[in-house]
Write a protein that holds these residues in place. Structure first.
Motif, PDB file in Angstrom:
ATOM      1  N   MET A   1       3.687  -9.502  -5.878  1.00 45.52           N
ATOM      2  CA  MET A   1       4.901  -9.486  -5.061  1.00 45.52           C
ATOM      3  C   MET A   1       5.165  -8.109  -4.459  1.00 45.52           C
ATOM      4  SD  MET A   1       6.000 -12.433  -4.618  1.00 45.52           S
ATOM      5  CE  MET A   1       6.739 -13.978  -5.153  1.00 45.52           C
ATOM      6  N   ARG A   2       4.828  -7.042  -5.177  1.00 49.16           N
ATOM      7  CA  ARG A   2       5.009  -5.693  -4.632  1.00 49.16           C
ATOM      8  C   ARG A   2       4.155  -5.519  -3.379  1.00 49.16           C
ATOM      9  NH1 ARG A   2       2.531  -0.941  -4.367  1.00 49.16           N
ATOM     10  NH2 ARG A   2       0.718  -1.657  -5.573  1.00 49.16           N
ATOM     11  N   LEU A   3       2.910  -5.940  -3.449  1.00 55.30           N
ATOM     12  CA  LEU A   3       2.019  -5.839  -2.300  1.00 55.30           C
ATOM     13  C   LEU A   3       2.512  -6.702  -1.141  1.00 55.30           C
ATOM     14  CD1 LEU A   3      -1.354  -5.943  -4.265  1.00 55.30           C
ATOM     15  CD2 LEU A   3      -0.428  -3.967  -3.038  1.00 55.30           C
ATOM     16  N   MET A   4       3.021  -7.873  -1.452  1.00 55.26           N
ATOM     17  CA  MET A   4       3.554  -8.741  -0.408  1.00 55.26           C
ATOM     18  C   MET A   4       4.799  -8.133   0.242  1.00 55.26           C
ATOM     19  SD  MET A   4       2.077 -11.447   0.574  1.00 55.26           S
ATOM     20  CE  MET A   4       0.858 -12.698   0.222  1.00 55.26           C
ATOM     21  N   ARG A   5       5.667  -7.519  -0.548  1.00 59.20           N
ATOM     22  CA  ARG A   5       6.864  -6.878   0.012  1.00 59.20           C
ATOM     23  C   ARG A   5       6.480  -5.778   0.998  1.00 59.20           C
ATOM     24  NH1 ARG A   5       8.953  -7.339  -5.221  1.00 59.20           N
ATOM     25  NH2 ARG A   5       8.331  -5.201  -5.751  1.00 59.20           N
ATOM     26  N   GLU A   6       5.370  -5.104   0.722  1.00 59.00           N
ATOM     27  CA  GLU A   6       4.908  -4.018   1.581  1.00 59.00           C
ATOM     28  C   GLU A   6       4.098  -4.530   2.772  1.00 59.00           C
ATOM     29  OE1 GLU A   6       2.737  -1.450  -1.010  1.00 59.00           O
ATOM     30  OE2 GLU A   6       4.509  -0.858  -2.173  1.00 59.00           O
ATOM     31  N   GLY A   7       3.943  -5.860   2.881  1.00 59.08           N
ATOM     32  CA  GLY A   7       3.189  -6.439   3.979  1.00 59.08           C
ATOM     33  C   GLY A   7       1.690  -6.326   3.814  1.00 59.08           C
ATOM     34  N   ARG A   8       1.228  -6.045   2.607  1.00 61.82           N
ATOM     35  CA  ARG A   8      -0.212  -5.895   2.331  1.00 61.82           C
ATOM     36  C   ARG A   8      -0.761  -7.220   1.797  1.00 61.82           C
ATOM     37  NH1 ARG A   8      -0.120  -0.735  -1.457  1.00 61.82           N
ATOM     38  NH2 ARG A   8      -2.369  -1.211  -1.583  1.00 61.82           N
ATOM     39  N   ASP A   9      -0.718  -8.244   2.657  1.00 70.22           N
ATOM     40  CA  ASP A   9      -1.090  -9.595   2.241  1.00 70.22           C
ATOM     41  C   ASP A   9      -2.544  -9.683   1.769  1.00 70.22           C
ATOM     42  OD1 ASP A   9       1.367  -9.759   3.476  1.00 70.22           O
ATOM     43  OD2 ASP A   9       0.989 -11.707   4.379  1.00 70.22           O
ATOM     44  N   GLY A  10      -3.436  -8.983   2.451  1.00 74.92           N
ATOM     45  CA  GLY A  10      -4.841  -9.003   2.064  1.00 74.92           C
ATOM     46  C   GLY A  10      -5.067  -8.392   0.688  1.00 74.92           C
ATOM     47  N   ASP A  11      -4.392  -7.282   0.420  1.00 78.02           N
ATOM     48  CA  ASP A  11      -4.506  -6.647  -0.900  1.00 78.02           C
ATOM     49  C   ASP A  11      -3.916  -7.543  -1.983  1.00 78.02           C
ATOM     50  OD1 ASP A  11      -5.720  -4.419   0.169  1.00 78.02           O
ATOM     51  OD2 ASP A  11      -3.843  -3.312   0.409  1.00 78.02           O
TER      52      ASP A  11
END
Length: 268
Positions: free
Chosen positions: A197-207
């Motif tokens: 969820m942290r990565l998704m919040r930052e817009g880093r969907d691929g990561d």
């Protein structure tokens, strides 16, 4: 169908009150209050669900901002919410929900307390009993696909290939459609953790997707779907002889593009 099945189990086990908001309602299910959205609208639907103290709320499909807001409000106020949307993978759900049409803020949706799981499924043709067993018919499996199954460490003992001639019942009536009998659901499911969820919040969907795939702890020949893309679950069905690998490649994409994290020897 999947959502109704999900609603049915907790309602029976815990005596929960369930409501659905659909346009139109599709299934009759004992003990579930079904509300046609076209009659009351989603805004009034939220008020009704909260007033009636629903434990489980099913929203047929999120298509626009109004329906997205209903799902958001319901999730934030207590009821367990089940809903659907059109995407091309479980990892695409956040982008769809936060996009121009639905507009749920990323900070809201990317919270482990907000979302229990993202679930994606496709129906693939189910093989009839008349399918050819690869172990008994040397030339029925495409050699390129056979090489890919070998690369993925999938033994050919149970692998079957569709009999496109089909077969008939004892009375002469048609039994299958070119070797197919209905469909089998192939699935992938993301149970998001804090890092995802942290990565998704930052817009880093691929990561975020790479992080989810890294949680895989079972081989493609095992039923466990943790950290597995939908093609891995489809290949599990191939291993069990219920789906033709050719159909997997045609519907889900080239098998050669799938590189599993876990091998049979458990080394990544």
């Amino acid at each position: 169908t999947t959502l109704y099945a999900l609603m049915h189990r907790p309602r029976n086990e815990r005596n929960r009150y369930a409501m659905t908001f659909e346009d139109p309602p599709e299934y009759d299910q004992y003990g579930v209050t079904r509300v046609p959205v076209a009659h009351i609208g989603y805004a009034n639907g939220v008020k009704r669900a909260l007033r009636m103290g629903a434990h489980i709320v099913m929203i047929g499909e999120i298509r626009d901002q109004e329906m997205g807001m209903m799902a958001k409000v319901m999730s934030e106020t207590g009821p367990k919410v089940f809903t659907t949307l059109h995407v091309l993978g479980a990892n695409k759900c956040v982008d769809r929900l936060c996009g121009e049409e639905i507009r749920i803020p990323r900070q809201s949706i990317c919270d482990v307390d907000m979302v229990a799981a993202f679930f994606y499924q496709r129906l693939l043709p189910k093989l009839c009993d008349c399918a050819h067993k690869v172990s008994e018919n040397e030339n029925v499996l495409d050699k390129n696909i056979e090489a890919e199954l070998h690369r993925l460490e999938i033994p050919l003992n149970n692998v079957r290939v569709r009999n496109k001639q089909g077969c008939k019942n004892i009375d002469g009536s048609k039994k299958c459609n070119e070797g197919m009998l209905g469909g089998t659901p192939c699935i992938e499911m993301i149970e998001p953790d804090e890092e995802y969820m942290r990565l998704m919040r930052e817009g880093r969907d691929g990561d975020a997707k790479d992080h989810w795939l890294s949680t895989c702890d079972s081989h493609v020949t095992e039923e466990n779907i943790k950290g597995k893309p939908i093609i891995a679950n489809a290949l599990w069905h191939v291993y069990n002889g219920t789906i033709d690998a050719g159909d997997v490649q045609e519907i889900l994409g080239l098998i050669s593009k799938y590189n599993p994290v876990v091998k049979i020897n458990k080394s990544a």
